[in-house]
Design a protein around this motif. Sequence first.
Motif, short mmCIF file in Angstrom:
data_model
loop_
_atom_site.label_atom_id
_atom_site.label_comp_id
_atom_site.label_asym_id
_atom_site.label_seq_id
_atom_site.Cartn_x
_atom_site.Cartn_y
_atom_site.Cartn_z
N MET A 83 50.30 0.02 25.04
CA MET A 83 51.18 -0.89 25.23
C MET A 83 51.86 -1.43 23.80
SD MET A 83 50.56 -1.91 29.07
CE MET A 83 49.76 -1.45 28.55
N THR A 84 52.85 -1.40 23.47
CA THR A 84 52.99 -1.99 22.44
C THR A 84 54.35 -2.48 22.35
OG1 THR A 84 54.44 -0.15 21.52
CG2 THR A 84 51.96 0.08 20.81
N GLY A 85 54.65 -3.52 23.02
CA GLY A 85 55.33 -4.17 23.29
C GLY A 85 56.29 -5.68 22.56
N GLY A 86 56.77 -6.40 23.12
CA GLY A 86 57.01 -7.81 22.21
C GLY A 86 57.39 -7.68 20.79
N GLY D 57 60.40 -2.25 36.76
CA GLY D 57 60.37 -2.61 38.06
C GLY D 57 58.51 -2.93 37.22
N MET D 58 57.52 -2.05 36.90
CA MET D 58 56.36 -2.81 36.54
C MET D 58 56.54 -3.82 35.53
SD MET D 58 52.66 -0.61 35.19
CE MET D 58 51.86 -1.78 34.39
N ALA D 59 57.17 -3.71 34.33
CA ALA D 59 57.73 -4.68 32.75
C ALA D 59 57.94 -5.89 33.77
CB ALA D 59 58.57 -3.97 32.48
N GLU D 60 58.80 -6.32 34.40
CA GLU D 60 58.91 -7.42 35.09
C GLU D 60 57.97 -7.79 35.73
OE1 GLU D 60 60.79 -4.40 35.27
OE2 GLU D 60 62.59 -5.25 35.78
N ALA D 61 57.46 -7.50 36.80
CA ALA D 61 56.40 -7.41 37.55
C ALA D 61 55.30 -8.01 36.45
CB ALA D 61 55.98 -6.33 38.85
N ILE D 63 55.53 -8.99 33.77
CA ILE D 63 55.60 -10.55 32.77
C ILE D 63 55.67 -11.46 33.40
CG2 ILE D 63 57.22 -11.36 31.28
CD1 ILE D 63 57.88 -8.48 29.96
N THR D 64 55.76 -11.42 34.54
CA THR D 64 56.41 -12.49 35.42
C THR D 64 54.82 -13.18 36.41
OG1 THR D 64 58.46 -11.36 36.64
CG2 THR D 64 56.73 -12.88 37.83
N ARG D 65 53.72 -11.47 36.83
CA ARG D 65 52.64 -12.68 36.98
C ARG D 65 51.98 -13.00 35.53
NH1 ARG D 65 47.60 -10.09 35.81
NH2 ARG D 65 48.57 -8.96 34.26
N ILE D 66 51.91 -12.43 34.45
CA ILE D 66 51.43 -13.86 32.85
C ILE D 66 52.44 -14.57 32.22
CG2 ILE D 66 51.20 -13.03 30.89
CD1 ILE D 66 51.50 -10.08 31.39
N ALA D 67 53.20 -14.85 32.81
CA ALA D 67 53.99 -16.00 33.32
C ALA D 67 53.72 -17.46 33.98
CB ALA D 67 55.55 -15.40 33.23
N ARG D 121 49.89 -6.21 27.25
CA ARG D 121 49.78 -6.35 28.37
C ARG D 121 50.97 -5.33 29.29
NH1 ARG D 121 45.58 -5.93 27.78
NH2 ARG D 121 43.76 -6.78 28.42
N ALA D 122 52.29 -5.65 28.74
CA ALA D 122 53.46 -5.37 29.53
C ALA D 122 53.95 -4.15 28.66
CB ALA D 122 54.46 -6.86 28.82
#
Lengths: 86, 86, 154, 154
Positions: A83-86, D57-61, D63-67, D121-122
């Motif tokens: 992944m390469t987000g942010g 779906g997974m992106a929101e999930a 980032i929410t988990r890490i936040a 990780r996102a």
Amino acid sequence: MTIKLVYFAWLRERFGMGEEQVDLPESVKSISDLFDWFETRGEEFEAVMEHRKIIQVAIDQEHVQDSGTLIGDAKEIAIFPPMTGG
Amino acid sequence: MTIKLVYFAWLRERFGMGEEQVDLPESVKSISDLFDWFETRGEEFEAVMEHRKIIQVAIDQEHVQDSGTLIGDAKEIAIFPPMTGG
Amino acid sequence: MSIKPDIRIQAEDFDIKAEIEKLTQGRTDIGAVVTFSGLCRGEGDTLSALELEHYPGMAEAEITRIAEQAMKRFGLLGMTAIHRYGKIKPSENIVLVIATSPHRQASFDGANFLMDFLKTRAPFWKKNHLVDGDDGGWVDAKDADDNALGKWEK
Amino acid sequence: MSIKPDIRIQAEDFDIKAEIEKLTQGRTDIGAVVTFSGLCRGEGDTLSALELEHYPGMAEAEITRIAEQAMKRFGLLGMTAIHRYGKIKPSENIVLVIATSPHRQASFDGANFLMDFLKTRAPFWKKNHLVDGDDGGWVDAKDADDNALGKWEK
């Protein structure tokens, strides 16, 4: 077993599709088995599988680190590059 | 030598003034001498000088760490408690 | 390209969005913007206001000096610091620091570094005004703030 | 008081001032607000746009988990993360992270931690579109980003 496979980024481009419904052969139990099966699906799949060491997997939207992880009764498996987000 | 002394925060309140022009005695060469002289200037000055270890000094708007620092031909000496900005 | 930090000491509030735009507008080399805003806390509704006193002239000079150090040390592309003085009520802004750079860690480090030094080296003093009308006295310097400087020693 | 992080994945730009206000309005317990904005760089005017793809779906999930992890670990009072997708031009915003807390270090650490995890990780992927019309290819994952995670190991 019918399962949804989802592809992102250059895997999506190489496969020419973002997702597909497939009937997995009985022999495919783990992620590693899935990758082995991919290698039998034609040239593009074989070419992508040359990168299998860096390719990442999520089962039902949860990251999986170990290629030995069993697929079980998952509904959706996503396959993508680092992944390469942010 | 006439010099401007500037006070801040509770030093300003205790001295009842934000600044003053003073004629320093000949004997006052360093910050340490200045503090000794302060102790002879009456009750309030004496009381403030009980905190001389934590009191901070700037000579012509530059911080001075060492109380042995000479005043030289400075125009302005500021005396204040530890800073609490931010 | 050497860009000077933009340092202001003012009574007025600041507009964080406008300040970010000043640093980023028309530039395509900035990849990371970190802002720090320091707000007045109510201390469990006991505080009616903070009063901030500063040493005019020296306050600007000290923050500029520290900001120049931060820009050089972390390779920042821009830096803004605005510190307010006068009476500030709970939930109002006290201080703003912005650091811009190509990559994220430099911006985080630059803003963090400036805040640590600003807390203990910029000539500002805070006085508490209490809800019950009492003079809450001058805020004591915190050892924790002095200790925070230690993390920047090489 | 347990506050949920506010996580959004959207094509639209964000308003950093409005987002800060959402977290701070009517509160007097917040003393420190740190924001991180990630911007698209022009790479010396060779890049015309980045294209961001994500796993809905997974992106929101993720980032929410890490936040949620960040809020707990650093004792944050609030956290917002907005990640854009689609085509983004140089100097435009890609991502916003905001962390609020009583004292400054927690806000800095919280925002920094979330960004380090978000980078690696996102489920987002960036593709380069070049000024000369060429497909600039997909952005490679950086070892530096993976290594940045090391600083959060206890």
